[in-house]
Design a protein around this motif. Structure first.
Motif, PDB file in Angstrom:
ATOM      1  N   CYS A 237       4.493  -0.375 -11.522  1.00  0.00           N
ATOM      2  CA  CYS A 237       3.844  -0.265 -10.223  1.00  0.00           C
ATOM      3  C   CYS A 237       3.341   1.158 -10.050  1.00  0.00           C
ATOM      4  CB  CYS A 237       4.834  -0.611  -9.113  1.00  0.00           C
ATOM      5  SG  CYS A 237       4.167  -0.345  -7.463  1.00  0.00           S
ATOM      6  N   ASP A 238       2.077   1.299  -9.729  1.00  0.00           N
ATOM      7  CA  ASP A 238       1.478   2.603  -9.449  1.00  0.00           C
ATOM      8  C   ASP A 238       0.674   2.491  -8.166  1.00  0.00           C
ATOM      9  OD1 ASP A 238       2.286   4.061 -11.834  1.00  0.00           O
ATOM     10  OD2 ASP A 238       0.933   2.711 -12.907  1.00  0.00           O
ATOM     11  N   ALA A 239       0.678   3.550  -7.375  1.00  0.00           N
ATOM     12  CA  ALA A 239      -0.103   3.584  -6.140  1.00  0.00           C
ATOM     13  C   ALA A 239      -0.823   4.920  -6.060  1.00  0.00           C
ATOM     14  CB  ALA A 239       0.803   3.392  -4.927  1.00  0.00           C
ATOM     15  N   TRP A 240      -2.062   4.890  -5.605  1.00  0.00           N
ATOM     16  CA  TRP A 240      -2.822   6.124  -5.461  1.00  0.00           C
ATOM     17  C   TRP A 240      -3.834   5.961  -4.338  1.00  0.00           C
ATOM     18  CZ3 TRP A 240      -3.280   2.776  -9.541  1.00  0.00           C
ATOM     19  CH2 TRP A 240      -4.502   2.154  -9.724  1.00  0.00           C
ATOM     20  N   GLN A 241      -4.238   7.107  -3.800  1.00  0.00           N
ATOM     21  CA  GLN A 241      -5.226   7.093  -2.733  1.00  0.00           C
ATOM     22  C   GLN A 241      -6.588   6.809  -3.345  1.00  0.00           C
ATOM     23  OE1 GLN A 241      -4.814  10.279  -0.011  1.00  0.00           O
ATOM     24  NE2 GLN A 241      -6.616   9.737   1.175  1.00  0.00           N
TER      25      GLN A 241
ATOM     26  N   PRO B 298      -4.323   4.738  13.479  1.00  0.00           N
ATOM     27  CA  PRO B 298      -4.612   4.887  12.041  1.00  0.00           C
ATOM     28  C   PRO B 298      -4.067   3.702  11.239  1.00  0.00           C
ATOM     29  CG  PRO B 298      -2.769   6.278  12.655  1.00  0.00           C
ATOM     30  CD  PRO B 298      -3.255   5.629  13.926  1.00  0.00           C
ATOM     31  N   TYR B 299      -4.759   3.353  10.166  1.00  0.00           N
ATOM     32  CA  TYR B 299      -4.406   2.209   9.331  1.00  0.00           C
ATOM     33  C   TYR B 299      -4.369   2.606   7.858  1.00  0.00           C
ATOM     34  CZ  TYR B 299      -4.958  -1.356  12.944  1.00  0.00           C
ATOM     35  OH  TYR B 299      -4.795  -2.140  14.055  1.00  0.00           O
ATOM     36  N   PHE B 300      -3.579   1.840   7.124  1.00  0.00           N
ATOM     37  CA  PHE B 300      -3.673   1.836   5.674  1.00  0.00           C
ATOM     38  C   PHE B 300      -4.573   0.673   5.298  1.00  0.00           C
ATOM     39  CE2 PHE B 300       0.532   4.035   5.231  1.00  0.00           C
ATOM     40  CZ  PHE B 300       0.130   5.015   4.339  1.00  0.00           C
TER      41      PHE B 300
ATOM     42  N   ALA C 149       4.477   6.768   2.140  1.00  0.00           N
ATOM     43  CA  ALA C 149       5.014   7.793   3.044  1.00  0.00           C
ATOM     44  C   ALA C 149       4.400   9.151   2.747  1.00  0.00           C
ATOM     45  CB  ALA C 149       6.538   7.856   2.922  1.00  0.00           C
ATOM     46  N   SER C 150       4.294   9.513   1.476  1.00  0.00           N
ATOM     47  CA  SER C 150       3.709  10.822   1.150  1.00  0.00           C
ATOM     48  C   SER C 150       2.215  10.847   1.458  1.00  0.00           C
ATOM     49  CB  SER C 150       3.977  11.196  -0.311  1.00  0.00           C
ATOM     50  OG  SER C 150       3.307  10.324  -1.173  1.00  0.00           O
ATOM     51  N   MET C 151       1.521   9.725   1.221  1.00  0.00           N
ATOM     52  CA  MET C 151       0.087   9.676   1.543  1.00  0.00           C
ATOM     53  C   MET C 151      -0.142   9.731   3.048  1.00  0.00           C
ATOM     54  SD  MET C 151      -1.450   6.900  -1.089  1.00  0.00           S
ATOM     55  CE  MET C 151      -0.523   6.629  -2.589  1.00  0.00           C
TER      56      MET C 151
ATOM     57  N   VAL D 272      -5.791   2.846  -0.070  1.00  0.00           N
ATOM     58  CA  VAL D 272      -4.799   2.981  -1.142  1.00  0.00           C
ATOM     59  C   VAL D 272      -4.955   1.795  -2.094  1.00  0.00           C
ATOM     60  CG1 VAL D 272      -2.323   3.015  -1.672  1.00  0.00           C
ATOM     61  CG2 VAL D 272      -3.166   4.138   0.393  1.00  0.00           C
ATOM     62  N   ILE D 273      -4.831   2.072  -3.375  1.00  0.00           N
ATOM     63  CA  ILE D 273      -4.804   1.003  -4.373  1.00  0.00           C
ATOM     64  C   ILE D 273      -3.399   0.969  -4.969  1.00  0.00           C
ATOM     65  CG2 ILE D 273      -5.653   0.197  -6.611  1.00  0.00           C
ATOM     66  CD1 ILE D 273      -8.367   1.322  -5.876  1.00  0.00           C
TER      67      ILE D 273
END
Length: 186
Positions: free
Chosen positions: A14-18, A36-38, A112-114, A128-129
């Protein structure tokens, strides 16, 4: 550390990035909503592999699914609701419950960090992907054909277990003799 509770699996990643704004659907948020939304695009790849004794791995099947979710940032940075919200998204894209804890942890930490970085930039939608790869390994059926155990009467033990688990009768029915029926009547 939380990784001790939810150790990573070598079979699931699992990887997540902006991402950039191109993944945000047009009119995704009502104009009167100022929160604000993701915008989370989850791309999942499910693959099934077989292995042989010589170490060769063959891919039998590979399926890719993608779905985009619009979720209020507050819902995903609140410790009381984030895991449930992420689990709901993962269930929607058919991630098995048994592999979700590690994936949820990874996504939760990343979001959380993003979100903290996004709040300083005051963005309305944070794209975010999330890329998830779930792998399943099965034994090569050709090698297992001769490995079935046989019962004392020559029947296949695996077949008996399967029949038993499906509620089928595993004891062969033998018709009663006339003498046995007459003995019951007296």
């Amino acid at each position: 550390m939380a990784w001790e509770c939810y150790p990573p699996s070598p079979h699931h990643t699992c990887d997540a990035w902006q991402a950039d704004d191109s993944i945000i659907p047009i009119d995704a948020i009502p104009p009167d909503d100022s929160g604000p939304y993701f915008c989370i695009k989850i791309v999942t790849m499910f693959s099934t592999h077989t292995g042989s004794e010589d170490g060769e791995i063959n891919t039998i099947e590979s399926v890719v699914r993608a779905k985009t979710f619009m979720v209020p940032i507050e819902q995903l940075v609140d410790n009381n609701t984030s895991w449930l919200a992420i689990s709901d998204m993962l269930t929607t894209v058919d991630i098995p419950i048994s592999v979700q804890p590690n994936i949820i942890y990874r996504i939760d930490e990343g979001l959380a960090s993003m979100a903290c970085a996004g709040r300083t930039a005051v963005v309305r939608v944070l794209p975010v992907i999330v890329s998830i790869h779930v792998q399943d390994y099965i034994e090569d059926e050709d090698e297992d054909e001769d490995d079935h155990d046989e019962g004392a009467d020559g029947s296949d033990v695996l077949e008996l277990v399967l029949r038993e688990s499906m509620g089928e009768n595993t004891v062969p029915q033998v018709p009663a003799s006339v003498a046995a029926v007459e003995a019951l009547e007296t």
